[in-house]
Write an enzyme that holds these catalytic residues in place. Structure first.
Site, PDB file in Angstrom:
ATOM      1  N   GLN A 265     -11.978 -28.363  44.287  1.00  0.00           N
ATOM      2  CA  GLN A 265     -11.451 -27.928  42.989  1.00  0.00           C
ATOM      3  C   GLN A 265     -10.115 -28.592  42.689  1.00  0.00           C
ATOM      4  O   GLN A 265      -9.822 -28.950  41.549  1.00  0.00           O
ATOM      5  CB  GLN A 265     -11.308 -26.409  42.941  1.00  0.00           C
ATOM      6  CG  GLN A 265     -12.629 -25.681  43.048  1.00  0.00           C
ATOM      7  CD  GLN A 265     -13.663 -26.245  42.086  1.00  0.00           C
ATOM      8  OE1 GLN A 265     -13.519 -26.132  40.876  1.00  0.00           O
ATOM      9  NE2 GLN A 265     -14.713 -26.858  42.614  1.00  0.00           N
ATOM     10  N   HIS A 268      -9.921 -31.865  40.617  1.00  0.00           N
ATOM     11  CA  HIS A 268     -10.172 -31.916  39.177  1.00  0.00           C
ATOM     12  C   HIS A 268      -8.924 -32.359  38.419  1.00  0.00           C
ATOM     13  O   HIS A 268      -8.967 -33.267  37.601  1.00  0.00           O
ATOM     14  CB  HIS A 268     -10.627 -30.550  38.661  1.00  0.00           C
ATOM     15  CG  HIS A 268     -12.092 -30.310  38.828  1.00  0.00           C
ATOM     16  ND1 HIS A 268     -13.040 -31.029  38.147  1.00  0.00           N
ATOM     17  CD2 HIS A 268     -12.768 -29.433  39.600  1.00  0.00           C
ATOM     18  CE1 HIS A 268     -14.246 -30.599  38.489  1.00  0.00           C
ATOM     19  NE2 HIS A 268     -14.107 -29.644  39.363  1.00  0.00           N
ATOM     20  N   GLU A 333     -12.559 -17.939  39.094  1.00  0.00           N
ATOM     21  CA  GLU A 333     -13.706 -18.639  38.518  1.00  0.00           C
ATOM     22  C   GLU A 333     -14.797 -18.800  39.581  1.00  0.00           C
ATOM     23  O   GLU A 333     -15.960 -18.449  39.372  1.00  0.00           O
ATOM     24  CB  GLU A 333     -13.254 -20.005  38.008  1.00  0.00           C
ATOM     25  CG  GLU A 333     -14.370 -20.867  37.436  1.00  0.00           C
ATOM     26  CD  GLU A 333     -13.900 -22.280  37.123  1.00  0.00           C
ATOM     27  OE1 GLU A 333     -14.636 -22.970  36.387  1.00  0.00           O
ATOM     28  OE2 GLU A 333     -12.837 -22.710  37.620  1.00  0.00           O
ATOM     29  N   HIS A 334     -14.432 -19.370  40.731  1.00  0.00           N
ATOM     30  CA  HIS A 334     -15.353 -19.549  41.851  1.00  0.00           C
ATOM     31  C   HIS A 334     -14.842 -18.747  43.042  1.00  0.00           C
ATOM     32  O   HIS A 334     -13.666 -18.862  43.407  1.00  0.00           O
ATOM     33  CB  HIS A 334     -15.432 -21.015  42.284  1.00  0.00           C
ATOM     34  CG  HIS A 334     -15.745 -21.960  41.173  1.00  0.00           C
ATOM     35  ND1 HIS A 334     -14.788 -22.754  40.573  1.00  0.00           N
ATOM     36  CD2 HIS A 334     -16.918 -22.253  40.563  1.00  0.00           C
ATOM     37  CE1 HIS A 334     -15.352 -23.502  39.646  1.00  0.00           C
ATOM     38  NE2 HIS A 334     -16.647 -23.212  39.597  1.00  0.00           N
ATOM     39  N   ASP A 367     -21.820 -26.463  41.218  1.00  0.00           N
ATOM     40  CA  ASP A 367     -21.393 -27.379  40.162  1.00  0.00           C
ATOM     41  C   ASP A 367     -22.539 -28.254  39.669  1.00  0.00           C
ATOM     42  O   ASP A 367     -22.547 -28.677  38.506  1.00  0.00           O
ATOM     43  CB  ASP A 367     -20.265 -28.284  40.668  1.00  0.00           C
ATOM     44  CG  ASP A 367     -18.891 -27.648  40.522  1.00  0.00           C
ATOM     45  OD1 ASP A 367     -18.793 -26.608  39.845  1.00  0.00           O
ATOM     46  OD2 ASP A 367     -17.931 -28.176  41.096  1.00  0.00           O
ATOM     47  N   HIS A 426     -21.826   7.340   0.344  1.00  0.00           N
ATOM     48  CA  HIS A 426     -22.596   7.317   1.587  1.00  0.00           C
ATOM     49  C   HIS A 426     -23.412   8.599   1.711  1.00  0.00           C
ATOM     50  O   HIS A 426     -24.613   8.575   2.015  1.00  0.00           O
ATOM     51  CB  HIS A 426     -21.659   7.206   2.801  1.00  0.00           C
ATOM     52  CG  HIS A 426     -21.142   5.833   3.075  1.00  0.00           C
ATOM     53  ND1 HIS A 426     -20.283   5.182   2.234  1.00  0.00           N
ATOM     54  CD2 HIS A 426     -21.367   4.984   4.115  1.00  0.00           C
ATOM     55  CE1 HIS A 426     -19.973   3.991   2.744  1.00  0.00           C
ATOM     56  NE2 HIS A 426     -20.632   3.849   3.887  1.00  0.00           N
TER      57      HIS A 426
END
Length: 441
Positions: A265, A268, A333-334, A367, A426
């Site tokens: 990760q 990235h 996230e992971h 991934d 109504h």
């Protein structure tokens, strides 16, 4: 290559641990005023001048010598040509990954449903796919064919009639793997435009680019800012932050494996976050040694080093129960549960985008080819968000069909509540449907 790693070491027993953790996790996806104004100007130009603005911006920002919008359109035959230009091994990998992603997402499909009450009233829900979805794909060498599969296939499984892809080709550089992935995933149309101008074109439409109902896919700060501005005109998937991984380990996994999982990760970008949590202090030391040992072997060592040193951490906890508490606080996230019995700890996890179970399940498999979607909530938003899926490309309509008796019965209740809100029309609308013999009751 010489790199120096100084990954942060935290201990959950320290009195100021919570403050240090919050500081480590803080990240703001805020555009500065200059970026924001530039994006607004681009959106305005695309709305006013359509294709001409797209051609102009593509010439200016991407260095592409486009004479007209026709130079920025790739037809289906061009996508099929890309399949012949990649290697057989690459094509086989794309097709295998696509098949696994498709099979997984087929299970997410929701069907319409109805039920009938005793008096004949019918209630239900009608599930309908979006008419058209827009897929943004980063271009050039930093493009990701896996993202094409992860975004386009769920849309097609959902029944979206048309998927329109936009992908920049800086200096005319075309990524054949991306186009091949688009072909395999069933993308219908491709425009070689990018940036805020591509987002604006998808949101509002031009003479050539059709207006879509939802825009999905990652991009840079200009793309993210544009998605914020067009939300409401169209749907968007999310505003994604940097990639994140949290590994929870009992100390029994090979430390080289864990170090490489953290790198997966961190490579990235410099803002990516890689964190290891373990109750075993000696194991944290071994992983730190593995980080130092393996770092010089990495092609993207400079990026990994900045990510690890800037936002990474090795966190010691009291026991595995506290590790679960820290994991839920981070809401990653992971999340890798690199432990002997991950199934036993799964019920303790409340917040995570994707959970990778056991020592052999690296995040990298998710991934590319495991099957579940890799578009996941970041920056703690897993507390209330979910992975991209088929449901993101479907909308739900409520169905209400009242029988004569049902309308009469419900009319009494609606009348009382409407008059309580001083909404007389109504109330009277509902009262008109009350059966005559019941009105005097």
């Amino acid at each position: 290559m010489t790199v120096s790693t100084a990954i942060a070491r935290l201990n959950a027993a320290d009195p100021d641990f919570a403050r240090h953790l919050d500081h480590l996790l803080s990240w703001e996806s805020v555009s500065d005023d200059a970026v924001n104004q530039r994006v607004l100007d681009i959106i305005k130009a695309v709305r006013e001048r359509g294709d001409a603005a797209l051609v102009e911006f593509t010439q200016r920002f991407d260095g592409v010598d486009a004479k007209s919008i026709d130079d920025l359109i790739l037809n289906r035959a061009r996508l099929e040509l890309a399949l012949t230009r990649i290697t057989p091994v690459q094509r086989e990998a794309l097709e295998k990954a696509a098949n696994r992603v498709r099979i997984y997402h087929e299970r997410q499909k929701q069907d319409s449903w109805q039920y009938t009450e005793a008096d004949g009233t019918v209630l239900g829900q009608k599930v309908t796919p979006l008419d058209r979805a827009g897929l943004y794909v980063p271009g050039g060498k930093a493009s990701y064919p896996s993202s094409v599969l992860m975004n386009a296939i769920p849309a097609k499984v959902a029944g979206v009639a048309e998927v329109v892809m936009v992908v920049p080709t800086p200096r005319g550089e075309v990524n054949e793997l991306v186009l091949a992935a688009a072909c395999i995933a069933g993308v219908d149309r491709v425009f070689t435009v990018g940036g805020a101008q591509a987002v604006a074109a998808l949101a509002y439409g031009t003479e050539s680019v059709p207006q879509v109902d939802k825009i999905v896919g990652p991009g840079n700060i200009y793309v993210a800012t544009a998605k914020r501005h067009v939300f409401g005109q169209v749907g968007i998937d999310m505003i994604a932050g940097p990639s994140e991984i949290l590994v929870v380990c009992d100390g029994q996994t090979d430390p080289d494996w864990i170090a490489m999982d953290l790198f997966s990760q961190a490579e990235h970008d410099e803002d990516a976050q890689a964190i290891l949590v373990s109750p075993d202090a000696a194991f944290l030391d071994r992983v730190a040694a593995s980080i130092d040992k393996l770092m010089p072997t990495m092609e993207r060592a400079d990026i990994i080093e900045k990510s690890i040193n800037g936002r990474g951490a090795l966190i010691q906890v009291r026991d595995m129960q506290q590790a679960m508490e820290v994991a839920n606080r981070i809401a990653p996230e992971h999340l890798e549960l690199s432990v002997a019995d991950p199934q036993a700890w799964l019920p303790h996890i409340r917040h995570a985008g994707a959970i990778f179970m056991g020592r052999h399940t690296s995040e990298a498999l998710g991934d590319y080819c495991a099957g579940p979607n890799h578009v996941l909530p970041t920056s703690g938003t897993a507390r209330f968000s979910s992975p991209l899926g088929v449901y993101d490309f479907q909308k739900r309509s409520s169905i209400i069909f009242c029988s004569e008796q049902g309308a009469s019965d419900l009319g009494h209740t609606a009348s009382v509540l409407a008059r309580g809100e001083s909404l007389t029309a109504h109330a009277r609308s509902a009262e008109y449907r009350i059966l005559t013999q019941e009105k005097g009751n």
